[in-house]
Design a protein around this motif. Structure first.
Motif, PDB file in Angstrom:
ATOM      1  N   GLU A 112       0.808  -1.210   0.000  1.00 11.47           N
ATOM      2  CA  GLU A 112       0.000   0.000   0.000  1.00 11.47           C
ATOM      3  C   GLU A 112       0.848   1.269   0.000  1.00 11.47           C
ATOM      4  O   GLU A 112       0.319   2.354  -0.133  1.00 11.47           O
ATOM      5  N   TYR A 113       2.125   1.119   0.184  1.00 12.45           N
ATOM      6  CA  TYR A 113       2.979   2.296   0.172  1.00 12.45           C
ATOM      7  C   TYR A 113       4.052   2.136  -0.895  1.00 12.45           C
ATOM      8  O   TYR A 113       4.363   1.028  -1.346  1.00 12.45           O
ATOM      9  N   GLU A 114       4.618   3.271  -1.318  1.00 10.57           N
ATOM     10  CA  GLU A 114       5.767   3.266  -2.210  1.00 10.57           C
ATOM     11  C   GLU A 114       6.655   4.441  -1.854  1.00 10.57           C
ATOM     12  O   GLU A 114       6.206   5.422  -1.239  1.00 10.57           O
ATOM     13  N   LEU A 115       7.908   4.358  -2.204  1.00  6.98           N
ATOM     14  CA  LEU A 115       8.833   5.447  -1.937  1.00  6.98           C
ATOM     15  C   LEU A 115       8.617   6.549  -2.962  1.00  6.98           C
ATOM     16  O   LEU A 115       8.592   6.294  -4.170  1.00  6.98           O
ATOM     17  N   THR A 116       8.462   7.771  -2.477  1.00  3.21           N
ATOM     18  CA  THR A 116       8.253   8.920  -3.355  1.00  3.21           C
ATOM     19  C   THR A 116       9.133  10.081  -2.888  1.00  3.21           C
ATOM     20  O   THR A 116       9.794  10.014  -1.852  1.00  3.21           O
ATOM     21  N   ASN A 117       9.077  11.152  -3.662  1.00  2.00           N
ATOM     22  CA  ASN A 117       9.750  12.393  -3.260  1.00  2.00           C
ATOM     23  C   ASN A 117       8.766  13.378  -2.645  1.00  2.00           C
ATOM     24  O   ASN A 117       9.050  14.571  -2.529  1.00  2.00           O
ATOM     25  N   ILE A 118       7.608  12.887  -2.232  1.00  3.86           N
ATOM     26  CA  ILE A 118       6.605  13.738  -1.581  1.00  3.86           C
ATOM     27  C   ILE A 118       6.973  13.903  -0.108  1.00  3.86           C
ATOM     28  O   ILE A 118       7.339  12.937   0.561  1.00  3.86           O
ATOM     29  N   VAL A 119       6.871  15.139   0.413  1.00  2.61           N
ATOM     30  CA  VAL A 119       7.217  15.389   1.810  1.00  2.61           C
ATOM     31  C   VAL A 119       5.995  15.704   2.668  1.00  2.61           C
ATOM     32  O   VAL A 119       6.071  15.651   3.897  1.00  2.61           O
ATOM     33  N   ALA A 120       4.864  16.040   2.045  1.00  4.03           N
ATOM     34  CA  ALA A 120       3.654  16.346   2.815  1.00  4.03           C
ATOM     35  C   ALA A 120       2.467  16.423   1.865  1.00  4.03           C
ATOM     36  O   ALA A 120       2.639  16.544   0.647  1.00  4.03           O
ATOM     37  N   GLY A 121       1.262  16.365   2.435  1.00  2.00           N
ATOM     38  CA  GLY A 121       0.042  16.433   1.644  1.00  2.00           C
ATOM     39  C   GLY A 121      -0.786  17.651   1.988  1.00  2.00           C
ATOM     40  O   GLY A 121      -1.702  17.578   2.818  1.00  2.00           O
ATOM     41  N   TYR A 122      -0.480  18.785   1.337  1.00  2.00           N
ATOM     42  CA  TYR A 122      -1.172  20.055   1.585  1.00  2.00           C
ATOM     43  C   TYR A 122      -1.243  20.823   0.277  1.00  2.00           C
ATOM     44  O   TYR A 122      -0.617  20.455  -0.725  1.00  2.00           O
ATOM     45  N   HIS A 123      -1.974  21.938   0.304  1.00  4.13           N
ATOM     46  CA  HIS A 123      -2.191  22.747  -0.893  1.00  4.13           C
ATOM     47  C   HIS A 123      -1.550  24.123  -0.719  1.00  4.13           C
ATOM     48  O   HIS A 123      -1.579  24.704   0.363  1.00  4.13           O
ATOM     49  N   MET A 124      -0.979  24.630  -1.813  1.00  3.64           N
ATOM     50  CA  MET A 124      -0.424  25.987  -1.853  1.00  3.64           C
ATOM     51  C   MET A 124       0.608  26.251  -0.746  1.00  3.64           C
ATOM     52  O   MET A 124       0.474  27.188   0.047  1.00  3.64           O
ATOM     53  N   PRO A 125       1.681  25.475  -0.671  1.00  2.00           N
ATOM     54  CA  PRO A 125       2.637  25.644   0.429  1.00  2.00           C
ATOM     55  C   PRO A 125       3.624  26.798   0.200  1.00  2.00           C
ATOM     56  O   PRO A 125       4.038  27.074  -0.920  1.00  2.00           O
ATOM     57  N   SER A 126       3.980  27.468   1.281  1.00  2.00           N
ATOM     58  CA  SER A 126       5.157  28.343   1.326  1.00  2.00           C
ATOM     59  C   SER A 126       6.141  27.707   2.295  1.00  2.00           C
ATOM     60  O   SER A 126       5.753  27.320   3.400  1.00  2.00           O
ATOM     61  N   ILE A 127       7.394  27.609   1.885  1.00  4.28           N
ATOM     62  CA  ILE A 127       8.414  27.015   2.745  1.00  4.28           C
ATOM     63  C   ILE A 127       9.377  28.111   3.171  1.00  4.28           C
ATOM     64  O   ILE A 127       9.949  28.834   2.341  1.00  4.28           O
ATOM     65  N   LEU A 128       9.548  28.261   4.464  1.00  3.20           N
ATOM     66  CA  LEU A 128      10.477  29.239   5.030  1.00  3.20           C
ATOM     67  C   LEU A 128      11.687  28.494   5.571  1.00  3.20           C
ATOM     68  O   LEU A 128      11.551  27.436   6.197  1.00  3.20           O
ATOM     69  N   TYR A 129      12.857  29.059   5.355  1.00  8.39           N
ATOM     70  CA  TYR A 129      14.095  28.450   5.851  1.00  8.39           C
ATOM     71  C   TYR A 129      14.793  29.433   6.771  1.00  8.39           C
ATOM     72  O   TYR A 129      15.187  30.522   6.360  1.00  8.39           O
ATOM     73  N   GLU A 130      14.912  29.040   8.045  1.00  7.58           N
ATOM     74  CA  GLU A 130      15.571  29.852   9.065  1.00  7.58           C
ATOM     75  C   GLU A 130      16.656  29.000   9.721  1.00  7.58           C
ATOM     76  O   GLU A 130      16.397  28.283  10.690  1.00  7.58           O
ATOM     77  N   PRO A 131      17.868  29.049   9.196  1.00  9.21           N
ATOM     78  CA  PRO A 131      18.922  28.119   9.629  1.00  9.21           C
ATOM     79  C   PRO A 131      19.296  28.223  11.095  1.00  9.21           C
ATOM     80  O   PRO A 131      19.797  27.250  11.676  1.00  9.21           O
ATOM     81  N   GLU A 132      19.056  29.366  11.737  1.00 10.57           N
ATOM     82  CA  GLU A 132      19.424  29.521  13.141  1.00 10.57           C
ATOM     83  C   GLU A 132      18.356  28.987  14.082  1.00 10.57           C
ATOM     84  O   GLU A 132      18.566  28.910  15.293  1.00 10.57           O
ATOM     85  N   SER A 133      17.209  28.608  13.557  1.00 14.56           N
ATOM     86  CA  SER A 133      16.104  28.118  14.379  1.00 14.56           C
ATOM     87  C   SER A 133      16.273  26.628  14.679  1.00 14.56           C
ATOM     88  O   SER A 133      16.910  25.894  13.915  1.00 14.56           O
ATOM     89  N   ASP A 134      15.682  26.174  15.804  1.00 17.56           N
ATOM     90  CA  ASP A 134      15.674  24.741  16.067  1.00 17.56           C
ATOM     91  C   ASP A 134      14.666  24.021  15.182  1.00 17.56           C
ATOM     92  O   ASP A 134      14.648  22.790  15.131  1.00 17.56           O
ATOM     93  N   LYS A 135      13.833  24.773  14.488  1.00 15.01           N
ATOM     94  CA  LYS A 135      12.923  24.240  13.483  1.00 15.01           C
ATOM     95  C   LYS A 135      13.198  25.001  12.183  1.00 15.01           C
ATOM     96  O   LYS A 135      12.435  25.878  11.771  1.00 15.01           O
ATOM     97  N   PRO A 136      14.315  24.700  11.514  1.00 11.66           N
ATOM     98  CA  PRO A 136      14.758  25.550  10.394  1.00 11.66           C
ATOM     99  C   PRO A 136      13.821  25.570   9.192  1.00 11.66           C
ATOM    100  O   PRO A 136      13.735  26.573   8.491  1.00 11.66           O
TER     101      PRO A 136
END
Length: 465
Positions: A112-136
């Motif tokens: 029922e599963y396969e390996l993909t390059n999908i990281v999440a299941g949501y619509h219209m994402p913005s990804i923020l990168y903050e390298p100094e954060s513990d949640k970058p």
């Protein structure tokens, strides 16, 4: 001190100057649907970021509820690592199996599963990168119940923050048509420690049409958000743009702001609408305009011409153009990531009757010289800058005067302390030493005057080296 354009500083005065945006040329696709879970779209509702180890792309694919992941060494050639066990039959938020579920699946030999390059299941994402954060890595996206927030330490496996949705579902009813409209677009960015979401809102116009607008909400911690309020409503000027392109009116589909010098620029997704489908959304096309703002709230378009028109690559068959949430600013260039389709908005509605043989939505990258998103151009005009209090001995200019010239002079109390003529060059780092003769005992404020004749100035920097 660096001045980029457009610039509305009190110390800067202009005469006969036009702010012109970059002239982006057609380009080949750098990412298109490859795996079955991506068809028919790999498109930028999403972001491209540059970390200390790679360029990373997060894009919408498949049924528009999947966030794909790709990485690159140069930002142009991309690979899609198969990193997550995925159940494509599950509800959108549950398609990525956690380690426990993956272990059970492996031990029981389920398929029922396969390996993909999908990281999440949501619509219209913005990804923020903050390298100094513990949640970058952070995601702001539309999902069940409204807008939701997630975090990750590696950008490949994400966890929801508690107390989602961060912004409850925003729905608006048109009492005339009795249709409900849902806010599902909200590009997000962070500036000076404050998170901003440019949330789509709706307003009725004088013809009782439901109009997409730009709203704004903000947060100090990415978890608790203010109420979304409308900050920009489409006007008759946008409707005129749509009519010139063969459509009836125009809405604001989305706005992606980013810092540019001491102001904000923004990618404005302008939705040019033909009509409202009886049982669904609007039918039309989307193209991207450049907008600017001093505070991130009061906006205006730079030009009536699109930065990324819908017919740029697919010609008359072009449909929708959207962008990454921001460009990548390199030392010597700007990478503008965008996507375009060969089908219109409304393609998936049952009222859509046009046949599209091979519908596709692909990612492209336009490469510009550094600081050349906008330039100050004139057939014959001038910039005057109050330089009192600015310590410098050199000027750096990013300019193109191959067909004209720039004349520089420093004036004080009607005296010319310095002058220099530049012509026949196209350089991003034109340096000139200006220290000699700047000393003056006058109480009058010194000004730098730049006369521009059939030339463009993209950046001016005062250096003290």
């Amino acid at each position: 001190m660096l001045i980029l354009f457009p610039n509305k500083q009190a110390k800067l005065e202009t005469k006969n100057i036009t702010f012109q945006q970059a002239n982006i040329q057609p380009s080949d696709a750098i990412l298109s649907p490859k795996y079955h879970w991506e068809i028919p779209r790999t498109n930028m509702y999403g972001s491209v970021i540059k970390t200390d180890h790679a360029y990373e792309m997060f894009y919408q694919c498949g049924n528009s509820l999947r966030i794909g992941y790709a990485k690159s060494e140069d930002g142009l050639v991309w690979e899609r690592p198969l990193i997550n066990a995925t159940d494509l039959t599950a509800d959108a938020h549950d398609i990525i199996l956690n380690e426990h579920a993956k272990s059970i699946a492996e031990n029981t030999y389920t398929k029922e599963y396969e390996l993909t390059n999908i990281v999440a299941g949501y619509h219209m994402p913005s990804i923020l990168y903050e390298p100094e954060s513990d949640k970058p890595y952070k995601i702001f996206a539309f999902g069940e119940g409204g807008y939701r927030t997630l975090y990750s330490d590696n950008g490949q496996q994400f966890t929801e923050y508690p107390n989602n949705p961060a912004i409850e579902l925003l729905s608006y009813q048109n009492l005339i048509t009795e249709k409900y409209w849902c806010s599902d677009v909200s590009p997000c960015f962070v500036d000076k420690g404050i998170y901003h979401a440019m949330t789509k809102t709706y307003e009725l116009d004088d013809q009782q049409r439901t109009r997409r607008c730009v709203g704004h909400a903000q947060s100090d911690d990415f978890e608790s958000w203010s109420e979304a309020k409308t900050v920009w409503i489409p006007s008759i000027e946008e409707d005129e743009i749509a009519k010139k392109r063969g459509y009836q009116w125009a809405d604001f589909y989305g706005l992606c702001p980013f810092r540019y010098g001491d102001i904000f620029l923004g990618y404005l997704w302008l939705f040019e609408i033909d009509h409202e489908l009886p049982n669904g959304t609007h039918l039309g096309k989307i193209e991207v305009f450049l907008a600017y703002s001093e505070d991130g709230l009061s906006w205006q378009r730079l030009s009536d011409q699109a930065l990324l028109p819908w017919d740029l690559n697919f010609g008359k068959n072009g449909g929708m153009v959207t962008t990454a949430s921001a460009p990548i600013f390199e030392e010597d260039e700007i990478k503008v990531y965008y996507t375009d389709s060969n089908y219109e908005h409304g393609f998936h509605e049952k009222d859509f009757t046009k046949e599209i043989a091979e519908p596709v939505w692909v990612v492209r990258c336009a490469q510009l010289k550094k600081e050349r998103l906008v330039g100050a151009y004139s057939v014959e005009g001038e910039l005057t800058i109050d330089i009192s209090g600015i310590k410098f001995n050199r000027l750096r200019l990013n300019l193109d005067c191959r067909e004209g010239e720039l004349a520089l002079s420093i004036l004080q109390d009607k005296n010319c302390l310095f002058e220099h003529l530049i012509n026949g060059v196209d350089q991003t780092d034109y340096l000139y030493k200006v220290s000699k003769g700047l000393e003056s005992e006058s109480d009058e404020k010194p000004v730098l005057k730049i006369i521009i004749k059939q030339a463009s100035l993209f950046a001016l920097e005062f250096l003290d080296i």
